[in-house]
Design a protein around this motif. Structure first.
Motif, short mmCIF file in Angstrom:
data_model
loop_
_atom_site.label_atom_id
_atom_site.label_comp_id
_atom_site.label_asym_id
_atom_site.label_seq_id
_atom_site.Cartn_x
_atom_site.Cartn_y
_atom_site.Cartn_z
N GLU A 593 0.83 -1.21 0.00
CA GLU A 593 0.00 0.00 0.00
C GLU A 593 0.87 1.26 0.00
OE1 GLU A 593 -3.83 1.92 2.33
OE2 GLU A 593 -2.39 0.73 3.49
N ALA A 594 1.94 1.24 0.77
CA ALA A 594 2.83 2.40 0.80
C ALA A 594 3.45 2.65 -0.57
CB ALA A 594 3.92 2.18 1.85
N LEU A 595 3.87 1.59 -1.24
CA LEU A 595 4.46 1.72 -2.58
C LEU A 595 3.44 2.24 -3.58
CD1 LEU A 595 6.48 -1.62 -2.64
CD2 LEU A 595 7.48 0.67 -2.63
N MET A 596 2.24 1.64 -3.56
CA MET A 596 1.20 1.99 -4.52
C MET A 596 0.74 3.44 -4.34
SD MET A 596 0.36 -0.72 -6.44
CE MET A 596 -1.33 -0.43 -6.89
N CYS A 597 0.36 3.78 -3.12
CA CYS A 597 -0.18 5.12 -2.86
C CYS A 597 0.88 6.19 -3.04
CB CYS A 597 -0.78 5.18 -1.46
SG CYS A 597 -2.26 4.16 -1.25
N SER A 598 2.09 5.93 -2.56
CA SER A 598 3.16 6.93 -2.69
C SER A 598 3.44 7.22 -4.15
CB SER A 598 4.44 6.44 -2.00
OG SER A 598 4.25 6.30 -0.62
#
Length: 639
Positions: A593-598
């Motif tokens: 999620e951190a990778l995708m949203c960032s």
């Protein structure tokens, strides 16, 4: 062989290590924590106790700075940036390039190397370009970084993961602020995806809003793992939880989802969870069905009538694309027939009608090649008949309006709600023509099946999306009047134009005299000239003219935000598939999620800062104060 940074020790004035104050007892802020001092700043300072007070002595200028645990290490980093002795040493060891005699231009400027900045930029690059976290441990990259600056120290994948998570939290805080300050409502799209390499299910939640510069923004809000059964209540809980965390549950305009029954139940639960006083018309228009998904169902019903034709074309494409030898034979015969374009055969996905359409178009381009190969290879037995080719040729032309509509509705960088009514009604007119004057009997049967499906979903598709065209100054109410008098029957599931207009006036609250005056003025003015060859930016028009209609412009902002498809959320799955590759199938859901949203936020940031108002630019362009301490830094030991 193991190499690591020397562990600082707590020393008294005489240089003796103080009993009970070993590095093993150093904790928070790089000062007292089990284990060694791991902040990178301790490469440049020595821990000492002077007059009974903990001090950090600079290895260069020998100045003693306070070293209390409550102070952290930020002040130590600040000192390194201004330490003149350190700068002189670095200049001696790495002198700036000198300008050759007679050479024009500037000499190289001495730059200060900040490992924290470099590490953050590396984390940002990993997010933007979808590199594996382990790239920081690749020897080749380490050699490059060391050659650029000898002060660079290698970091581990765990360190860079922590950096990415910190960046995610920072960017998330920025966008929470942006969403809170957004003047209009926020539209949501959401969809589900199962990662093939993880067998885990994820929910993508995307927000769409028009900023105060009248630019449409779409950002990925959350990418959440949904374990267990995906009931309407479970999906509602996940979605509602995300909206509450972001504090936008009172600003919703709509939720666009595909036509799955589970999504219907999810919306029912959402209506119970939300305060209807915060929703448009008390939540009557909250649910928007994905038009691309419904259009897929409509066209697939029609294509089932000519299933044998499509099967023959599909088998032909598979046959001649199935091996290198057959591909070579196909290309050779294409050249002999003078077909030298770079166009390739397209194999469809049977569940996606638009891919079937592209397959038919590509096969028609090579019709003569297929016919020639029938006489060359006796194993090729699925050549379409001449009548099939004629049907396919007519289909290529007549289905183009459906294909163009799907492509148009799939856009995410421009409003689509104002385009909905015109293109959907064009499709209905096309189907009417197929029934009344069919070129082939198959087309009449196809149209009848498609109209049946169209009528079934029209009521679900129209609603608030039909209202949006009124806020397009090229059409206003005239487009509604035209289509409802030409393409829609007066009975059944359709509303007559008079009843529909009454519904619209209720929506904009014309009981309010101020609103009524604005609406009358807006509808009474001349239409903006319509030119099908030119693109029209409806948001730019409202940006310039919205001041004349302060109330209507706010309604327009809320309605034009609504997307007619879930493409924005579905596109996240392509990115997710690249992050969760067969070689990276153990990514934790929170890391994913951190990778995708960032990535979504970083890419959106470029456009937002470039085109939006100074207020938004200030929010998004603020550089966070990131204090480097032992909880943020992990020194890597290479063994």
């Amino acid at each position: 062989m193991s190499s690591s940074l020397p562990t600082p020790h707590l020393m008294d004035d005489e240089g003796n290590q103080t009993q009970g104050e070993s590095a093993a007892s150093v904790t928070h802020g790089g000062l007292r924590r089990k284990g060694r001092l791991r902040s990178i700043v301790w490469e440049h300072f020595e821990k000492k106790k002077i007059n009974g007070i903990d001090k950090a002595v600079c290895n260069y200028c020998k100045n003693a700075l306070v070293a209390r645990s409550s102070d952290g290490t930020k002040h130590l980093h600040d000192h390194l940036k201004t330490c003149q002795v350190k700068k002189e040493i670095e200049t001696t060891e790495f002198p700036p390039a000198k300008k050759a005699a007679g050479e024009k231009g500037k000499t190289a400027v001495e730059t200060h190397f900040d490992p924290d900045v470099t590490r953050r930029k590396m984390a940002r690059a990993i997010v933007m370009h979808e590199y594996p976290l382990s790239i920081v441990e690749h020897q080749g990259l380490r050699d490059v970084m060391s050659s650029l600056n000898q002060l660079w120290k290698p970091v581990s994948r765990n360190t860079i993961k922590k950096e990415i998570l910190d960046m995610y939290e920072c960017e998330r805080a920025k966008y929470i602020n942006v969403l809170e300050q957004t003047q209009g409502r926020i539209a949501i799209t959401t969809d589900m995806w199962t990662a093939e390499n993880q067998t885990k299910a994820y929910m993508a939640i995307t927000a769409h809003f028009i900023d105060d510069a009248w630019a449409l923004r779409s950002i990925l809000l959350s990418f959440l793992e949904v374990p267990g059964s995906h009931t309407g209540q479970v999906l509602c809980d996940k979605l509602m939880g995300s909206l509450l965390e972001l504090n936008i549950e009172r600003k919703l305009s709509s939720i666009t989802v595909d036509n799955a029954a589970t999504n219907d139940r999810m919306i029912d639960f959402m209506l119970l969870a939300l305060d209807k006083n915060d929703l448009i018309l008390g939540g009557q228009k909250l649910h928007v069905r994905c038009c691309a998904h419904i259009q897929n169902l409509i066209v697939k019903d029609g294509l089932s009538v000519i299933g044998d034709l499509i099967a023959n074309i599909r088998e032909s494409v598979i046959f001649w694309s199935g091996s290198t030898k057959r591909k070579s034979t196909f290309d050779e015969n294409a050249r002999k027939l003078g077909i030298t374009s770079g166009r390739k055969l397209v194999q469809d996905c049977p569940t996606r009608w638009n891919s079937t359409y592209l397959m038919i178009c590509s096969a028609l381009h090579y019709k003569n090649v297929f016919c020639r190969l029938k006489n060359i290879d006796g194993q090729y037995k699925c050549l379409p008949s001449e009548h099939d080719w004629q049907l396919a040729s007519a289909l290529e032309n007549d289905l183009k309006c459906f294909y163009d509509c799907t492509t148009l509705f799939s856009g995410t960088s421009y409003p689509t709600s104002n385009l909905f009514l015109r293109h959907v009604c064009d499709i209905r007119l096309c189907l009417n023509e197929w029934v009344s004057t069919p070129r082939y009997d198959e087309f009449r049967i196809m149209a009848q099946k498609m109209i049946e499906k169209f009528d079934k979903y029209w009521h679900d598709m129209s609603g608030i999306l039909s209202i949006a065209c009124i806020f397009d100054p090229r059409f206003k109410i005239r487009l509604v009047e035209y289509y409802f008098s030409h393409s829609m029957p007066s009975s059944g599931s359709y509303k007559g134009s008079t009843e529909w207009i009454l519904g619209f006036t209720s929506f904009v609250n014309v009981g309010n005299e101020e609103v009524k005056d604005e609406l009358d003025t807006y509808l009474g003015e001349k239409l903006v000239p319509f030119n099908v060859e030119e693109e029209f930016d409806v948001l730019a028009w409202w940006k310039v003219n919205g001041g004349n209609y302060p109330i209507l412009s706010q309604i327009a902002r809320d309605i034009l935000t609504i997307p007619v498809t879930t493409v924005a959320s579905e596109s996240a799955f392509s990115i997710g598939g690249r992050f969760v590759s067969p070689y990276r199938n153990r990514l934790h859901p929170s890391t994913l999620e951190a990778l995708m949203c960032s990535q979504s936020w970083i890419r959106a940031l470029c456009g937002v800062v470039a085109s939006t108002s100074p207020a938004y630019a200030k929010i998004l362009d603020e550089e966070p104060e990131i204090e480097t301490d032992v909880e943020a830094i992990e020194v890597y030991e290479e063994s």
